[in-house]
Design an enzyme around this catalytic site. Structure first.
Site, PDB file in Angstrom:
ATOM      1  N   LYS A   1       0.867  -1.182   0.000  1.00 48.80           N
ATOM      2  CA  LYS A   1       0.000   0.000   0.000  1.00 48.80           C
ATOM      3  C   LYS A   1       0.897   1.224   0.000  1.00 48.80           C
ATOM      4  O   LYS A   1       1.700   1.422   0.916  1.00 48.80           O
ATOM      5  CB  LYS A   1      -0.900  -0.002   1.221  1.00 48.80           C
ATOM      6  CG  LYS A   1      -1.759   1.256   1.310  1.00 48.80           C
ATOM      7  CD  LYS A   1      -2.840   1.129   2.338  1.00 48.80           C
ATOM      8  CE  LYS A   1      -3.632   2.413   2.447  1.00 48.80           C
ATOM      9  NZ  LYS A   1      -4.720   2.304   3.410  1.00 48.80           N
TER      10      LYS A   1
ATOM     11  N   LYS B   1      -2.112  -1.484  -3.913  1.00 53.31           N
ATOM     12  CA  LYS B   1      -2.993  -0.314  -3.884  1.00 53.31           C
ATOM     13  C   LYS B   1      -2.169   0.950  -4.016  1.00 53.31           C
ATOM     14  O   LYS B   1      -1.157   1.047  -3.315  1.00 53.31           O
ATOM     15  CB  LYS B   1      -3.738  -0.331  -2.550  1.00 53.31           C
ATOM     16  CG  LYS B   1      -4.625   0.834  -2.282  1.00 53.31           C
ATOM     17  CD  LYS B   1      -5.265   0.658  -0.946  1.00 53.31           C
ATOM     18  CE  LYS B   1      -6.091   1.877  -0.622  1.00 53.31           C
ATOM     19  NZ  LYS B   1      -6.518   1.892   0.739  1.00 53.31           N
TER      20      LYS B   1
HETATM   21  C1  PBG Z   1      -7.170   3.635   5.415  1.00 48.93           C
HETATM   22  C2  PBG Z   1      -7.619   3.334   4.045  1.00 48.93           C
HETATM   23  C3  PBG Z   1      -7.508   4.218   2.977  1.00 48.93           C
HETATM   24  C4  PBG Z   1      -8.088   3.597   1.872  1.00 48.93           C
HETATM   25  C5  PBG Z   1      -8.532   2.334   2.285  1.00 48.93           C
HETATM   26  N1  PBG Z   1      -8.213   2.187   3.639  1.00 48.93           N
HETATM   27  C6  PBG Z   1      -6.991   5.602   2.930  1.00 48.93           C
HETATM   28  C7  PBG Z   1      -5.675   5.906   3.509  1.00 48.93           C
HETATM   29  O1  PBG Z   1      -4.802   5.053   3.626  1.00 48.93           O
HETATM   30  O2  PBG Z   1      -5.505   7.057   3.869  1.00 48.93           O
HETATM   31  C8  PBG Z   1      -8.197   4.227   0.525  1.00 48.93           C
HETATM   32  C9  PBG Z   1      -9.234   3.693  -0.409  1.00 48.93           C
HETATM   33  C10 PBG Z   1      -9.554   4.605  -1.538  1.00 48.93           C
HETATM   34  O3  PBG Z   1      -8.936   5.663  -1.752  1.00 48.93           O
HETATM   35  O4  PBG Z   1     -10.485   4.252  -2.274  1.00 48.93           O
HETATM   36  N2  PBG Z   1      -6.816   2.632   6.249  1.00 48.93           N
END
Ligand code: PBG
Length: 332
Positions: free
Chosen positions: A196, A254
């Site tokens: 991520k 991601k």
């Molecule tokens: C946070 C989380 C995020 C997303 C999923 N879980 C945002 C972040 O890390 O700030 C993003 C998903 C998206 O942008 O569609 N745990």
């Protein structure tokens, strides 16, 4: 005879093109992300994500039925809790009667066959908007992982089929797996957000949950000490191998489109199924450009999703899932 090879023969008409098509989309590919809020009859459109809503539990059930009727089989739940329930320890995340726990139970009671995945991270519960506990201006790792393990058990208790830790703390898969097993939830799976990235594509999601990192002095205003640097590639393989060893069942990359090289790398280096999260910013960009008439919405959605599969993902979390399922049903 020149040329002795004519690849265009296999592109000559629709019939032959469909015979040689290497990758396809199916309803079986998708996980549908959903946002849950308190209240009844709430179906509030998220401004930066047209077509996506914050749903109260009764509306979530309605949505779950629609999702099943479209042939989709899996959802990923996120909750938006009110500010007065937020603190620095994520204690509301462990409330057995919290919004997430009630949402899981309600879906499982009404749509028992729908596969329920749940977001595991502290940001929606954190006064600082961070995925972990903040201590002396840093995001504490091990204490956070311990809370995430308890949170996972609490979701499993409520009926979750799979927990999806999205926090990027070190070692959390191991401790979550151990906690689930100890509590008897040996069949509750773990989808790990392994690679991520600290990405600017999450903006609309943070609007949806009001979960952006705060701008207070001495509190990091971004997530770069835990989410990965988008300049790095080998590190993603390292993270993936660790999660595989620690007991994850599915690994996720991601965001999506800008990270397909990472998907291919993971596919070549690990044996677990690979998922991609096509995130909120990717969704918003397609919606905005197509609303202006600058791109063909449906065609671009298909092209991007096929590209994700071509790179090696077999599972896609996408806000377009329902639309695509409808198109597939209509034979588009
Ligand atoms: C946070 C989380 C995020 C997303 C999923 N879980 C945002 C972040 O890390 O700030 C993003 C998903 C998206 O942008 O569609 N745990």
């Amino acid at each position: 005879m020149y040329p002795n090879s004519r690849p265009r023969r296999l592109r000559a008409n629709h019939a032959i093109r469909s015979l040689v098509q290497e990758h396809h989309l199916s309803v079986n590919d998708f996980v549908v992300p959903l946002f849950v809020v308190e209240g009844t009859s709430v179906r509030e459109e998220i401004e930066s994500m047209p077509g996506q809503f914050r749903l109260s539990i009764d509306q979530l059930i309605k949505e779950a039925h629609e999702i099943q009727n479209l042939g989709l089989k899996s959802i990923l739940l996120f909750t938006k809790v009110s500010d007065d329930l937020k603190d620095n320890t994520g204690k509301e995340a462990l409330n057995p009667n919290g919004l997430m726990q009630r949402a899981i139970k309600a879906v499982k009671e009404n749509c028992p066959e729908l596969y329920v995945m749940t977001d595991v991270a502290l940001d929606p519960f954190s006064i600082y908007g961070h995925d972990g506990i903040v201590k002396d201006g840093e995001i504490e790792n091990d204490q956070t992982a311990a809370v995430l393990a308890q949170m996972s058990v609490s979701h499993a208790e409520a009926g979750a089929d799979m927990v999806a830790p999205s926090d990027m703390m070190d070692g959390r898969i191991k401790i979550i797996r151990e906690a689930l097993d100890q509590a008897g939830y040996i069949n509750c799976g773990i989808l790990s957000y392994s690679a991520k990235y600290a990405s600017s594509y999450y903006g609309p999601f943070r609007d949806a949950l009001d979960s952006a990192p705060s701008n207070e002095a001495n509190i990091p205003s971004d997530k770069k000490t835990y989410q990965m640097d988008f300049a790095n590639k080998r590190e993603a393989i390292r993270e993936a191998l660790l999660d595989q060893d620690e007991g994850a069942d599915i690994l996720m990359v991601k965001p999506g489109l800008a990270y397909l090289d990472i998907v291919q790398d993971l596919k070549e280096n690990v044996l677990l199924p690979i998922a991609v999260y096509q995130v909120s910013g990717e969704y918003a960009m397609i919606k905005a450009a197509s609303a202006k008439g600058w791109i063909d919405h449906d065609a671009v959605v298909f092209e991007q999703l096929i590209a994700i599969k071509r790179a090696g993902a077999s599972i896609i979390a996408s806000y377009f899932a329902k639309e695509v399922a409808q198109w597939l049903k209509d034979g588009k």
